[in-house]
Scaffold this motif. Structure first.
Motif, PDB file in Angstrom:
ATOM      1  N   PHE A 457     -41.218   8.175  27.909  1.00 38.09           N
ATOM      2  CA  PHE A 457     -41.939   7.701  26.672  1.00 38.09           C
ATOM      3  C   PHE A 457     -41.180   7.125  25.536  1.00 38.09           C
ATOM      4  O   PHE A 457     -40.339   7.863  25.199  1.00 38.09           O
ATOM      5  CB  PHE A 457     -42.922   8.912  26.252  1.00 38.09           C
ATOM      6  CG  PHE A 457     -44.129   8.311  25.172  1.00 38.09           C
ATOM      7  CD1 PHE A 457     -45.462   8.139  25.367  1.00 38.09           C
ATOM      8  CD2 PHE A 457     -43.610   8.116  23.892  1.00 38.09           C
ATOM      9  CE1 PHE A 457     -46.150   7.852  24.477  1.00 38.09           C
ATOM     10  CE2 PHE A 457     -44.445   7.545  22.946  1.00 38.09           C
ATOM     11  CZ  PHE A 457     -45.778   7.537  23.148  1.00 38.09           C
ATOM     12  N   GLY A 458     -41.257   5.768  25.025  1.00 36.66           N
ATOM     13  CA  GLY A 458     -40.676   5.271  23.929  1.00 36.66           C
ATOM     14  C   GLY A 458     -40.727   3.808  23.972  1.00 36.66           C
ATOM     15  O   GLY A 458     -41.169   3.165  24.532  1.00 36.66           O
ATOM     16  N   GLY A 459     -40.300   3.145  22.744  1.00 39.09           N
ATOM     17  CA  GLY A 459     -40.285   1.886  22.369  1.00 39.09           C
ATOM     18  C   GLY A 459     -38.964   1.149  22.336  1.00 39.09           C
ATOM     19  O   GLY A 459     -37.908   1.641  22.245  1.00 39.09           O
ATOM     20  N   VAL A 460     -39.274  -0.125  21.788  1.00 39.87           N
ATOM     21  CA  VAL A 460     -38.158  -0.957  21.478  1.00 39.87           C
ATOM     22  C   VAL A 460     -38.228  -1.433  20.152  1.00 39.87           C
ATOM     23  O   VAL A 460     -39.287  -1.419  19.489  1.00 39.87           O
ATOM     24  CB  VAL A 460     -38.033  -2.182  22.552  1.00 39.87           C
ATOM     25  CG1 VAL A 460     -37.614  -1.553  24.002  1.00 39.87           C
ATOM     26  CG2 VAL A 460     -39.240  -2.938  22.570  1.00 39.87           C
ATOM     27  N   LYS A 461     -37.530  -2.316  19.514  1.00 37.10           N
ATOM     28  CA  LYS A 461     -37.385  -2.883  18.257  1.00 37.10           C
ATOM     29  C   LYS A 461     -37.786  -1.989  17.314  1.00 37.10           C
ATOM     30  O   LYS A 461     -37.197  -0.895  17.336  1.00 37.10           O
ATOM     31  CB  LYS A 461     -38.424  -3.957  18.465  1.00 37.10           C
ATOM     32  CG  LYS A 461     -38.400  -5.169  19.355  1.00 37.10           C
ATOM     33  CD  LYS A 461     -39.092  -6.392  19.056  1.00 37.10           C
ATOM     34  CE  LYS A 461     -40.504  -6.121  19.212  1.00 37.10           C
ATOM     35  NZ  LYS A 461     -41.391  -7.613  19.326  1.00 37.10           N
ATOM     36  N   ALA A 462     -38.630  -2.102  16.279  1.00 38.49           N
ATOM     37  CA  ALA A 462     -38.800  -1.217  15.196  1.00 38.49           C
ATOM     38  C   ALA A 462     -39.641   0.213  15.595  1.00 38.49           C
ATOM     39  O   ALA A 462     -40.127   0.916  14.809  1.00 38.49           O
ATOM     40  CB  ALA A 462     -39.546  -1.765  14.051  1.00 38.49           C
ATOM     41  N   SER A 463     -39.863   0.254  17.011  1.00 35.35           N
ATOM     42  CA  SER A 463     -40.782   1.230  17.466  1.00 35.35           C
ATOM     43  C   SER A 463     -39.753   2.616  17.807  1.00 35.35           C
ATOM     44  O   SER A 463     -40.513   3.462  18.262  1.00 35.35           O
ATOM     45  CB  SER A 463     -41.454   0.956  18.730  1.00 35.35           C
ATOM     46  OG  SER A 463     -42.925   0.147  18.120  1.00 35.35           O
ATOM     47  N   GLY A 464     -38.602   2.374  17.712  1.00 28.43           N
ATOM     48  CA  GLY A 464     -37.610   3.155  17.924  1.00 28.43           C
ATOM     49  C   GLY A 464     -36.569   3.241  19.120  1.00 28.43           C
ATOM     50  O   GLY A 464     -36.645   2.130  19.729  1.00 28.43           O
ATOM     51  N   TYR A 465     -36.124   4.256  19.327  1.00 29.74           N
ATOM     52  CA  TYR A 465     -35.082   4.337  20.678  1.00 29.74           C
ATOM     53  C   TYR A 465     -34.947   5.719  21.162  1.00 29.74           C
ATOM     54  O   TYR A 465     -35.245   6.761  20.385  1.00 29.74           O
ATOM     55  CB  TYR A 465     -33.778   3.717  20.314  1.00 29.74           C
ATOM     56  CG  TYR A 465     -33.100   4.220  18.849  1.00 29.74           C
ATOM     57  CD1 TYR A 465     -32.332   5.414  18.788  1.00 29.74           C
ATOM     58  CD2 TYR A 465     -33.051   3.262  17.678  1.00 29.74           C
ATOM     59  CE1 TYR A 465     -31.757   6.025  17.566  1.00 29.74           C
ATOM     60  CE2 TYR A 465     -32.421   3.768  16.756  1.00 29.74           C
ATOM     61  CZ  TYR A 465     -31.780   4.705  16.623  1.00 29.74           C
ATOM     62  OH  TYR A 465     -31.154   5.529  15.420  1.00 29.74           O
ATOM     63  N   GLY A 466     -34.295   5.816  22.340  1.00 27.10           N
ATOM     64  CA  GLY A 466     -34.496   7.020  23.041  1.00 27.10           C
ATOM     65  C   GLY A 466     -35.861   7.372  23.837  1.00 27.10           C
ATOM     66  O   GLY A 466     -36.907   6.597  23.544  1.00 27.10           O
ATOM     67  N   ARG A 467     -35.812   8.190  24.619  1.00 26.82           N
ATOM     68  CA  ARG A 467     -37.035   8.378  25.548  1.00 26.82           C
ATOM     69  C   ARG A 467     -37.605   9.888  25.740  1.00 26.82           C
ATOM     70  O   ARG A 467     -36.515  10.703  25.630  1.00 26.82           O
ATOM     71  CB  ARG A 467     -36.764   7.742  27.081  1.00 26.82           C
ATOM     72  CG  ARG A 467     -36.533   6.343  27.134  1.00 26.82           C
ATOM     73  CD  ARG A 467     -37.978   5.518  26.598  1.00 26.82           C
ATOM     74  NE  ARG A 467     -38.035   4.099  26.767  1.00 26.82           N
ATOM     75  CZ  ARG A 467     -37.560   3.308  25.782  1.00 26.82           C
ATOM     76  NH1 ARG A 467     -37.092   3.760  24.623  1.00 26.82           N
ATOM     77  NH2 ARG A 467     -37.585   2.132  25.772  1.00 26.82           N
ATOM     78  N   GLU A 468     -38.551  10.151  25.682  1.00 26.93           N
ATOM     79  CA  GLU A 468     -39.067  11.581  25.962  1.00 26.93           C
ATOM     80  C   GLU A 468     -39.932  11.599  27.208  1.00 26.93           C
ATOM     81  O   GLU A 468     -40.565  10.796  27.513  1.00 26.93           O
ATOM     82  CB  GLU A 468     -39.898  11.916  24.729  1.00 26.93           C
ATOM     83  CG  GLU A 468     -39.107  12.105  23.575  1.00 26.93           C
ATOM     84  CD  GLU A 468     -39.939  12.521  22.106  1.00 26.93           C
ATOM     85  OE1 GLU A 468     -39.243  13.116  21.363  1.00 26.93           O
ATOM     86  OE2 GLU A 468     -41.160  12.005  22.017  1.00 26.93           O
TER      87      GLU A 468
END
Length: 486
Positions: A457-468
């Motif tokens: 679970f996770g995003g790119v651009k301004a939605s963040g980085y890293g995965r959970e």
């Protein structure tokens, strides 16, 4: 006088700070009111930590780190498995607690317990699989050895909208990896985290591995921790605005950082979509958690050939949802988190209407107590409206018509956010083509819900980085060490 089930479950929640395996009061005399958003009434109060309390929580985490890192992975796994069993057995208690402090209907709260518990089970199975590799140097003469080690003491800042799942999604991989933690839960919904900390202790987590500080002055309490060289990681779920500030604050110590930030999810419906499935998917993607989710569909782009039918059917479904207190049987839509959240949603709808938008259903607050807003669908929304350009945390669906696939993708990607997108089509080639072109970390293809403990679970651009979650989730809490063997 007899107490209600709601009163009983609130009375069982520890109300202090959990530091070094012990519950204690904060240094401030002031306490934090925890409100029921369905009624506006105060449920209880919890301790309000100051900077010294926060530092002592980090002290406890640092003191426990070395021994916890040395603990065999199988033992760490067994703690998580016992926690899974305890949480599953107490699902109704945790669900009611979440409904009381956050507002979501009981059925959704029970779903969150199931989802949240799955992270405990998943990472209990991942803990023993932590491994490195051994290989000959490709050019000969030596050998390569890599090993994995826990990152170390971690600061976790969790949001209010999923009080349990956002806790387990961070705590479980940290426990599996061998990291100690300081958790700062959301001020609006701290009770679930406090109850979960108690459960983790009961499951056998050693003192000091998990520490919880509740505070009304998050910045003042966390700033000294971010500046402390003993802290090695920060993980945050929340708004992009706050995330940017935390990233900047973590730079001096070069902290390992994981960010799960805002979203502005597009929901694409093509002419060849199964409309029954698309409407059900739209309902799930929009109305989960009353729309108060970073994964909530925020902008609905519908191809012209099916736009009228889809919009009519979606509006009808939204208009027939039952709005009310989440503890009441049959409730499908609960309150927003507070008065400010409801005012913000109302303002965005009003602005869109003033600019030419048309409300097909909803469009107004509901009731005279609590913070309810009617499920709403708005058409003819102008391109610059905040309903399209910003993340709206509430039960509002703006619908925009498009003509071509390229147009849909351009509209979908025209945002700084990139957490998740949804697309409905019967054409497999188109589905894969669109999924590849969408600038998001996740895609729901003919699916309105994709969250799964076994998936990253996770995003790119301004939605963040890293995965959970997934195999990737535990890597966020591990460092790789390379040993060259001559």
């Amino acid at each position: 006088m007899s107490t209600t089930p709601a009163q009983q479950v609130v009375q069982t929640v520890p109300s202090g700070l959990f530091i070094g395996g012990h519950w204690r009061e904060g240094r401030r005399e002031h306490r934090i009111d925890v409100e029921n958003p369905a009624t506006g009434e105060v449920l209880t109060t919890v301790a309000d930590a100051d900077e010294t309390d926060g530092r002592e929580a980090l002290d406890a985490a640092v003191a426990a780190q070395a021994s916890w890192a040395r603990t065999p992975s199988r033992e760490r796994a067994e703690v998580l498995r016992r926690a899974f069993d305890l949480l599953t057995a107490r699902a109704d208690e945790f669900a009611l607690l979440m409904t009381l402090e956050m507002g979501k209907p009981l059925a959704e709260a029970r779903g969150e317990v199931t989802y949240g518990a799955e992270f405990l089970r998943w990472f209990s199975e991942e803990a023993p699989r932590i491994s490195g590799r051994y290989a000959p140097n490709p050019v000969g003469g030596s050998r390569l050895l890599t090993t994995k080690a826990p990152v170390g003491p971690t600061l976790m800042i969790t949001p209010w909208n999923f009080p349990l799942a956002m806790a387990t999604r961070k705590v479980a991989p940290a426990v599996a990896a061998g990291c100690t933690m300081v958790v700062k839960p959301a001020t609006a919904t701290p009770l679930t985290m406090l109850k979960f900390a108690e459960l983790m202790s009961e499951a056998g987590l050693p003192d000091g591995v998990l520490n919880v500080v509740t505070t009304s002055t998050t910045g003042r309490v966390t700033a000294p921790l971010l500046a402390d060289p003993r802290l090695r990681k920060l993980t945050f779920t929340g708004s992009t605005e706050v995330g940017r500030k935390l990233i900047a604050a973590s730079a001096d110590q070069v902290l390992r950082v994981s960010m799960e930030l805002g979203g502005n999810a597009p929901f694409l419906v093509f002419d060849d979509a199964d409309l029954d499935r698309a409407v059900e998917g739209a309902l799930a993607a929009k109305m989960r958690n009353t729309g108060e989710a970073c994964t909530a569909a925020n902008r609905f782009y519908v191809q012209r050939g099916v736009a009228a039918e889809f919009t009519e059917r979606f509006a009808d479904r939204l208009g027939n949802l039952v709005v009310g207190d989440g503890v009441e049987p049959g409730t499908q839509v609960g309150p927003l988190i507070d008065a400010g959240a409801r005012a913000d949603v109302a303002a965005r709808v009003d602005e869109a209407v003033l600019a030419g938008g048309k409300v097909l259903t909803g469009g107004a607050p509901v009731g005279d107590r609590g913070y309810f807003y009617a499920p709403t669908l708005v058409t003819d929304v102008p391109a610059g409206a905040r309903l399209l350009t910003e993340e709206t945390f509430g039960p509002v669906a703006p619908v925009v018509v498009f003509d071509t696939e390229d147009e849909a993708l351009t509209l979908a990607n025209a945002t700084e956010f990139g957490l998740i997108a949804y697309a409905f089509t019967r054409d497999l080639d188109r589905g894969l083509r669109v999924a590849e072109a969408l600038e998001t970390g996740m895609v729901g293809l003919n699916a309105g819900v994709v969250s799964n403990a076994a998936a990253p679970f996770g995003g790119v651009k301004a939605s963040g980085y890293g995965r959970e979650g997934g195999f990737e989730g535990i890597e966020e809490y591990l460092e790789t060490k390379y040993v060259g063997i001559g």
